[in-house]
Design a protein around this motif. Structure first.
Motif, PDB file in Angstrom:
ATOM      1  N   MET A 231      30.971 136.663  23.046  1.00 48.87           N
ATOM      2  CA  MET A 231      32.400 136.861  22.762  1.00 48.87           C
ATOM      3  C   MET A 231      32.815 135.972  21.595  1.00 48.87           C
ATOM      4  SD  MET A 231      35.692 136.051  25.191  1.00 48.87           S
ATOM      5  CE  MET A 231      35.424 137.482  26.217  1.00 48.87           C
ATOM      6  N   SER A 232      33.571 136.568  20.639  1.00 51.95           N
ATOM      7  CA  SER A 232      34.031 135.774  19.504  1.00 51.95           C
ATOM      8  C   SER A 232      35.079 134.761  19.950  1.00 51.95           C
ATOM      9  CB  SER A 232      34.633 136.693  18.436  1.00 51.95           C
ATOM     10  OG  SER A 232      35.829 137.276  18.913  1.00 51.95           O
ATOM     11  N   THR A 233      35.204 133.686  19.162  1.00 49.42           N
ATOM     12  CA  THR A 233      36.156 132.638  19.512  1.00 49.42           C
ATOM     13  C   THR A 233      37.593 133.153  19.492  1.00 49.42           C
ATOM     14  OG1 THR A 233      34.672 130.996  18.550  1.00 49.42           O
ATOM     15  CG2 THR A 233      36.969 130.345  18.869  1.00 49.42           C
ATOM     16  N   SER A 234      37.908 133.961  18.473  1.00 49.10           N
ATOM     17  CA  SER A 234      39.280 134.466  18.364  1.00 49.10           C
ATOM     18  C   SER A 234      39.640 135.372  19.541  1.00 49.10           C
ATOM     19  CB  SER A 234      39.461 135.216  17.045  1.00 49.10           C
ATOM     20  OG  SER A 234      38.528 136.279  16.950  1.00 49.10           O
ATOM     21  N   PHE A 235      38.651 136.203  19.977  1.00 41.84           N
ATOM     22  CA  PHE A 235      38.940 137.088  21.112  1.00 41.84           C
ATOM     23  C   PHE A 235      39.117 136.266  22.395  1.00 41.84           C
ATOM     24  CE2 PHE A 235      37.708 139.853  24.667  1.00 41.84           C
ATOM     25  CZ  PHE A 235      38.629 140.880  24.476  1.00 41.84           C
ATOM     26  N   ALA A 236      38.285 135.226  22.557  1.00 38.10           N
ATOM     27  CA  ALA A 236      38.409 134.363  23.741  1.00 38.10           C
ATOM     28  C   ALA A 236      39.770 133.671  23.763  1.00 38.10           C
ATOM     29  CB  ALA A 236      37.282 133.335  23.753  1.00 38.10           C
ATOM     30  N   GLU A 237      40.232 133.224  22.584  1.00 37.86           N
ATOM     31  CA  GLU A 237      41.554 132.587  22.503  1.00 37.86           C
ATOM     32  C   GLU A 237      42.651 133.562  22.895  1.00 37.86           C
ATOM     33  OE1 GLU A 237      40.547 129.579  18.734  1.00 37.86           O
ATOM     34  OE2 GLU A 237      41.960 131.240  18.512  1.00 37.86           O
ATOM     35  N   ALA A 238      42.593 134.778  22.308  1.00 37.02           N
ATOM     36  CA  ALA A 238      43.642 135.773  22.584  1.00 37.02           C
ATOM     37  C   ALA A 238      43.628 136.187  24.052  1.00 37.02           C
ATOM     38  CB  ALA A 238      43.432 136.994  21.682  1.00 37.02           C
ATOM     39  N   LEU A 239      42.433 136.363  24.608  1.00 41.92           N
ATOM     40  CA  LEU A 239      42.330 136.795  26.009  1.00 41.92           C
ATOM     41  C   LEU A 239      42.882 135.727  26.959  1.00 41.92           C
ATOM     42  CD1 LEU A 239      41.306 138.847  28.115  1.00 41.92           C
ATOM     43  CD2 LEU A 239      39.114 137.601  28.101  1.00 41.92           C
ATOM     44  N   SER A 240      42.478 134.477  26.756  1.00 39.83           N
ATOM     45  CA  SER A 240      42.904 133.420  27.680  1.00 39.83           C
ATOM     46  C   SER A 240      44.409 133.169  27.577  1.00 39.83           C
ATOM     47  CB  SER A 240      42.115 132.124  27.421  1.00 39.83           C
ATOM     48  OG  SER A 240      42.210 131.744  26.062  1.00 39.83           O
ATOM     49  N   VAL A 241      44.952 133.179  26.355  1.00 35.10           N
ATOM     50  CA  VAL A 241      46.405 132.986  26.194  1.00 35.10           C
ATOM     51  C   VAL A 241      47.171 134.158  26.790  1.00 35.10           C
ATOM     52  CG1 VAL A 241      48.280 132.838  24.513  1.00 35.10           C
ATOM     53  CG2 VAL A 241      46.193 131.498  24.179  1.00 35.10           C
ATOM     54  N   GLY A 242      46.688 135.378  26.521  1.00 31.24           N
ATOM     55  CA  GLY A 242      47.355 136.559  27.062  1.00 31.24           C
ATOM     56  C   GLY A 242      47.365 136.561  28.582  1.00 31.24           C
ATOM     57  N   LEU A 243      46.254 136.175  29.182  1.00 29.75           N
ATOM     58  CA  LEU A 243      46.194 136.144  30.647  1.00 29.75           C
ATOM     59  C   LEU A 243      47.088 135.045  31.220  1.00 29.75           C
ATOM     60  CD1 LEU A 243      42.388 136.821  31.243  1.00 29.75           C
ATOM     61  CD2 LEU A 243      44.302 138.325  31.806  1.00 29.75           C
ATOM     62  N   LEU A 244      47.160 133.906  30.536  1.00 28.45           N
ATOM     63  CA  LEU A 244      48.042 132.841  31.012  1.00 28.45           C
ATOM     64  C   LEU A 244      49.504 133.308  30.987  1.00 28.45           C
ATOM     65  CD1 LEU A 244      48.637 129.974  31.949  1.00 28.45           C
ATOM     66  CD2 LEU A 244      48.627 129.241  29.550  1.00 28.45           C
ATOM     67  N   VAL A 245      49.887 133.982  29.909  1.00 29.47           N
ATOM     68  CA  VAL A 245      51.258 134.505  29.826  1.00 29.47           C
ATOM     69  C   VAL A 245      51.510 135.505  30.950  1.00 29.47           C
ATOM     70  CG1 VAL A 245      52.832 135.905  28.423  1.00 29.47           C
ATOM     71  CG2 VAL A 245      51.445 134.118  27.347  1.00 29.47           C
ATOM     72  N   ALA A 246      50.536 136.392  31.191  1.00 34.15           N
ATOM     73  CA  ALA A 246      50.698 137.397  32.252  1.00 34.15           C
ATOM     74  C   ALA A 246      50.837 136.729  33.624  1.00 34.15           C
ATOM     75  CB  ALA A 246      49.503 138.348  32.245  1.00 34.15           C
ATOM     76  N   VAL A 247      50.026 135.705  33.864  1.00 34.84           N
ATOM     77  CA  VAL A 247      50.080 134.993  35.152  1.00 34.84           C
ATOM     78  C   VAL A 247      51.446 134.344  35.344  1.00 34.84           C
ATOM     79  CG1 VAL A 247      49.179 132.995  36.412  1.00 34.84           C
ATOM     80  CG2 VAL A 247      47.602 134.609  35.330  1.00 34.84           C
TER      81      VAL A 247
END
Length: 418
Positions: free
Chosen positions: A1-17
């Motif tokens: 997984m690319s670093t940028s995708f990992a950043e976007a995924l983790s931030v997006g999931l935190l916002v959703a939570v």
């Protein structure tokens, strides 16, 4: 997984939570979204399995402690402690709104410190509503006091707030030293809140009450009070001998639980329900998701913003940053993010984080889960809480109490030689 995708995924999931924790669509528990989000960050490699396991191991004792305190608070309610508290407030206020506010401040401060902020929000707030109605007093000042003090008055003991339990582990302080350092900031922050409340709600308090307080002496649940006193003594003893204080909380819960079950005042199912397993799962899952965000760039970004050292200016900067972050991403994630960055600077920096994440949430609805829970209880009593009024009160109390509490902490650190 690319670093940028990992950043976007983790931030997006935190916002959703966090959004789902605030909105709770369809009445779902917070864990419904948080647990799958944690599984997703681990499954996609946004956080390594080792780091996820490390986070779970770090949070495990804290969650165990929280479970024991939740059971203890519920059993105290079953013993009639909170109803006795309401009767005491009604009697000693003598039908005067101003005096009732003093009683509410005293009760909420002590209950938050000893039985955690959840006890004040969930168990004391309905009692305050009933007491104000009995006296014919306007409920707003007293009900607002419950939510503000559930945050501000949670500074004193490690058991007062989940954020404190996390900070205790990161600070390296003992239970008693933690309490000694936070005693003065606790008193100062509550004093500022009280002074602002008296002026802000002057019209409501001057309206008075339409009924006299009852002269009947409230029946105090002595066994529950003695158990709490013994549990507090257990916290001190476990701190001295180096045992996890969760064992003292568990002992207190067992003493009250066995008595309540023997007298058929509760059931095994009710005791298990008070553990609030979905909320504990939410806390654990949130910790894993936040760790993914930290691992994927947030720690590096905030690292440049966190003041270094433990001077008064540094402590003020840390507390202000923590307060802002608490209102942006909620105080629990803010604590999880900031503790690893401030712990190397020593206990002073860690406690400054606590001042920010415990006092700061009084500024917005989303600052803490306790405030969100309080809002639901207020709505259930057909009482409206205006966003503008809540924010104005927060703007008057938070900056003043935060700055003066940090100054008090700075003085305590020098007085105790930390």
């Amino acid at each position: 997984m690319s670093t940028s995708f990992a950043e976007a995924l983790s931030v997006g999931l935190l916002v959703a939570v966090l959004v789902c924790a605030v909105v709770r669509p369809f009445g779902w528990p917070e864990a419904v979204v948080a647990v799958p989000a944690a599984a997703l960050v681990v499954g996609t490699g946004a956080i390594s399995v080792d780091h996820a396991a490390e986070e779970a191991a770090r949070l495990g004792p804290v969650i165990g402690f929280l479970a024991a305190v939740l059971v203890l608070a519920q059993l105290c309610d079953d013993e009639g402690l909170f109803h006795a508290c309401g009767a005491w407030m009604a009697r000693t206020s003598a039908g005067r709104s101003g005096r009732l506010l003093v009683q509410v401040f005293a009760a909420a401060s002590v209950i938050t410190a000893v039985l955690s902020l959840d006890a004040t929000v969930v168990l004391l707030t309905p009692v305050v509503f009933a007491t104000a109605a009995r006296l014919g007093a306007r409920p707003k000042p007293h009900v607002y006091a419950c939510t503000h003090l559930s945050n501000t008055a949670s500074l004193l003991l490690p058991v007062s707030n989940l954020t404190n339990l996390l900070a205790l582990a990161a600070s390296g302080l003992s239970f008693t030293r933690f309490a000694a350092l936070m005693a003065l900031p606790w008193v100062v922050a509550i004093g500022v809140e009280y002074a602002v409340f008296r002026r802000f709600f002057a019209a409501d308090l001057d309206a008075g009450a339409t009924a006299e307080g009852t002269a009947a002496e409230p029946e105090m649940p002595l066994f529950a009070l003695l158990t709490i006193a013994g549990t507090l003594a257990g916290f001190v003893l476990t701190s001295v001998v180096g045992i996890d204080p969760a064992w003292a909380a568990l002992a207190g819960a067992l003493v009250l639980g066995v008595r309540a079950l023997a007298r058929r005042r509760t059931t095994p199912r009710a005791v298990l329900r008070s553990v609030s397993v979905p909320f504990l799962a939410f806390v654990l899952a949130l910790g894993v998701v936040v760790r993914a965000v930290v691992d994927n760039g947030l720690a590096e970004a905030l690292g440049d913003l966190v003041p270094t050292g433990h001077s008064l200016a540094a402590l003020l900067g840390i507390a202000a940053l923590a307060a802002v972050l608490a209102n942006v991403i909620n105080n629990l994630p803010a604590t999880l993010v900031l503790l690893p960055l401030t712990a190397p600077a020593g206990p002073g920096a860690v406690l400054a984080v606590l001042l920010g994440v415990n006092i700061g949430p009084n500024l917005t609805y989303a600052g803490s889960l306790a405030t969100l829970l309080w809002r639901r209880i207020v709505h259930a009593h057909d009482t409206e809480v205006g966003l503008g009024e809540f924010t104005r009160l927060g703007l008057l109390t938070v900056p003043a109490s935060l700055v003066l509490a940090v100054v008090a902490l700075w003085g305590s650190l020098h007085a105790f030689g930390v």
